[in-house]
Design a protein around this motif. Sequence first.
Motif, short mmCIF file in Angstrom:
data_model
loop_
_atom_site.label_atom_id
_atom_site.label_comp_id
_atom_site.label_asym_id
_atom_site.label_seq_id
_atom_site.Cartn_x
_atom_site.Cartn_y
_atom_site.Cartn_z
N TYR A 7 -4.20 28.39 15.48
CA TYR A 7 -3.32 27.79 16.25
C TYR A 7 -1.79 28.22 15.78
O TYR A 7 -1.53 28.65 14.80
N SER A 21 -8.23 12.56 15.02
CA SER A 21 -8.45 11.45 15.70
C SER A 21 -10.03 11.25 16.07
O SER A 21 -10.58 12.27 16.58
N ASP A 23 -11.01 10.77 19.19
CA ASP A 23 -11.20 11.34 20.61
C ASP A 23 -10.77 12.98 20.53
O ASP A 23 -10.99 13.69 21.41
N GLY A 24 -10.47 13.43 19.19
CA GLY A 24 -10.62 14.68 19.12
C GLY A 24 -9.28 15.42 19.65
O GLY A 24 -8.97 16.64 19.71
N SER A 25 -8.20 14.47 20.07
CA SER A 25 -6.83 14.96 20.85
C SER A 25 -5.77 15.30 19.68
O SER A 25 -4.90 15.94 19.84
N LEU A 26 -5.73 14.64 18.57
CA LEU A 26 -4.81 14.69 17.61
C LEU A 26 -5.08 14.98 16.18
O LEU A 26 -6.21 14.65 15.74
N SER A 40 -0.92 18.10 18.37
CA SER A 40 -2.04 18.26 19.58
C SER A 40 -2.80 19.45 19.58
O SER A 40 -2.53 20.39 19.71
N LEU A 41 -4.16 19.04 19.66
CA LEU A 41 -5.22 19.89 19.77
C LEU A 41 -5.47 20.35 20.92
O LEU A 41 -6.02 21.32 21.30
N ILE A 42 -5.05 19.71 22.14
CA ILE A 42 -4.93 20.18 23.42
C ILE A 42 -4.00 20.84 23.67
O ILE A 42 -4.12 22.06 24.17
N GLY A 43 -2.53 20.59 23.50
CA GLY A 43 -1.62 21.40 23.87
C GLY A 43 -1.49 22.44 22.57
O GLY A 43 -0.48 23.40 22.82
N LYS A 44 -2.03 22.26 21.60
CA LYS A 44 -1.68 23.43 20.43
C LYS A 44 -0.46 23.41 19.88
O LYS A 44 0.10 24.55 19.95
N GLY A 83 0.55 7.96 19.91
CA GLY A 83 -0.15 8.23 20.95
C GLY A 83 -0.64 7.29 22.01
O GLY A 83 -1.04 7.55 23.08
#
Length: 858
Positions: A7, A21, A23-26, A40-44, A83
């Motif tokens: 990352y 988190s 839901d795996g997003s944060l 943010s694991l989605i937006g990296k 969030g």
Amino acid sequence: SNKCETYPLATRLNIVCVGLSPDGSLAILIDEEGAALLVSLIGKCVIHHFYFHKPVHSVSFSPDGKKFVITKDNIALMYHAPGRKREFNAFVLDKTYYGPYDETTCIDWTDDSKCFAVGSKDMSTWVFGAERWANLIYYSLGGHKDVIVACFFEENSLDLYTISQDAALCVWQCDTELDGLKPMPLKDAAKENSAAKDNDEFLEEPKGEEIHGKANPSEKETRNKVKYSRVAKYFFNKEGDFNNLTSAAYHKKTHLLVTGFASGIFHLHELPDFNLIHSLSISDQRIASIAINSTGDWIAFGCSGLGQLLVWEWQSESYVLKQQGHFNSMVSLAYSPDGQYIVTGGEDGKVKVWNTSSSFCFVTFTEHNSGVTAVTFTSTGYVILSASLDGTVRAFDLHRYRNFRTFTSPRPSQFSCLAVDSSGEIVSAGSQDSFEIFIWSMQSGRLLDILSGHEGPISSLSFNPMKCVLASASWDKTVKLWDMLDSWRTKETLILNSDVLVVAFRPDGKELAVAALNGQITFWDHENAVQTGSIEGRHDLQMGRKELDKITAKQAAKGKSFTTLCYSADGQYILAGGLSKFVCIYNVKEQILMKKFEISCNFSLDAMEEYLDRRKMTEFGSMALIDEGAGGEDGVAIPLPGVKRGDMSYRHFKPEIRVTCLRFSPTGRSWAATTTEGLLIYSLDSGLIFDPFELDIDITPSNIRKTLRQREYTMAIVMAFKLNEKKLIQEVIEAVPSDEVDVVCTSLPDLYVEKILEFLASAFETSCHLEFYLVWAHKLLMLHGQKLKTRSVKLLPVIQFLQKSIQRHFEDVSKLCEWNIYNIKYALAISQQRGMKRLAEETSVDEDDLESDSDCLM
């Protein structure tokens, strides 16, 4: 299909704990000093920075994702999880929990997020209510004789398991179910809220609610409250064993408890009966952390001492993934000719081969008995050579993964550098102690010649890629050129002003770069022994000052220099690195610095700062001189004066930031560096950059699509490349019918052939239209091959990039095809057997025979 991704974010110091988190997003990453990043694991990307002011031991999100708890000092802090709604401050403090006397260590939540448990170094475990429940505000549990390592709630229950460092497990039963928790009466809650508000008026920032727990509450306080009782206590160690338990994980659905120990052993138990399923030793270092996946099939182990990551499937008792870095620092690296693999050598004597597309190490060779000083690939790409201080040069085969040749010298000598010629037939290694260069034949393994003439240790060797000329650099302030065709006579001696540290040929073999101890990089026309240019690079290195240095970084830099050099694939630029955190890229022709890469921003490494931090200085000297060891996880307890127990040789030290080796990929798309941080690869990702080429006003996406609809494919391709947007180029090329590819390739201008080949190479990495792109590549190379050959030096990186992409697909598809062919053959063989059996059944009359035949078929 394993793939590893880095990352684009970093903390200032080493990361200590990570909270994910539900839901795996944060994710929340916290470093050694308590500085946190919300990621943010989605937006990296980093969303928020926060500073907890003290080291944090653990962080955990609630299962509903609305809160998270962190433990620092002897308190637990509960925050509203970011969030959920739009807020100015992502970290809003909700409650502060007091109770333990010593530092808090671990956290676990109940499944419905109503309560959480916190373990402490004072050997107690505390259960706190996330809301203020009438019958549970706090509860203290004892029963252990050592630090609490982990605590876990049972599924949908308040029953608790606590595990301590001396390998003891306590099972606690609660007299109340989760549904039995009663909310606080409104009057009491209102009183407390108003009191909290009065206090907040005088504060700049609301502190949130405070809950103070007592270890021995009065009888009045415990009336009508939840009660815990200890049902059982189990011990992991047999009598007489002293194996510290270092980490644990529990899977609530399958009731599986995994525990890791300081000796590298792990146990699997089924709770609450404490039945041992199996135990295994995976390392000789402590297991630092354990995680179990959602289904409970796979268990991940991390060993920080060795840099080991293992994923273990416990039912089949097999490894899903096993990765380990070099134990000590990496010293050297080399790219394979197609740029698909990287080989690294380390001070731990290991040679590792990494896949550049997946970032995984797929083979490790451990034959060397001492540190590896140099590694290289031969021109075929299937043989790796490594030189070591144990006095051997070894050749490894990448087909069978074995050491098939070992080259040694008549007298034992330590090899400091290595080079192999372009044919892969001649291997040379330089010696540190005898000042000689040894030449061997790869075919026979025999020693062909010993070249002597240098008067100091040999520091670097390099073969000319185009001719049989070997350049050797030495500490005697000379570079010698040896001609292989002229029976290894010294063709030329280049004399420099200072000890020579590294020498490198340009990829076309016409220029030689030399770095010396005075910080200069000089360029030579070796044919005529004339110096063509020089770069004064000492100031660009920008040294850092180590914690215990007596002199400033500026003064120390006067004695520093570049220790590794390498040309880019086209020979226009040169990469240089040394004992600092910077890698410099110079333009060779203009002799100017183009860019400086900072390879790390991690202040846990030494020599990162240019000036000493005054806050770390006392009247007695630097704080770094004081060993802070309290017998923590990996520290050894520093004994009091007069006490003889403990390791007297134990010292705390910081690794120093340095770049040991740099190499440019033959594809020209990336370069790699071995550093204190590990193996770093920097690559060109041109997907996000608008980089037009010969653009004019009429070239727009709508015009390109219009031309495409008119079936003017060549024109559309040329226009798309002028705009140079990857998505649009892909759309245009994929719109060309496969039967017209031949015609389009014939009419393409020469300049765009090169661009299409480069595009095809990158498209192979991601696209599923394998045959279509292969047709394109085949037609382009067949029709324009002769013209491309004349510019082969310039086009080589592009062709190698294309070869790497096609080779990767070839390996994947060939494995699949071989497997399918085997399955089809197997199915045919089975069907033929059955046909034969049926014939046998019809001819035989005896019923018993029929029965035995049908049994055979079963």
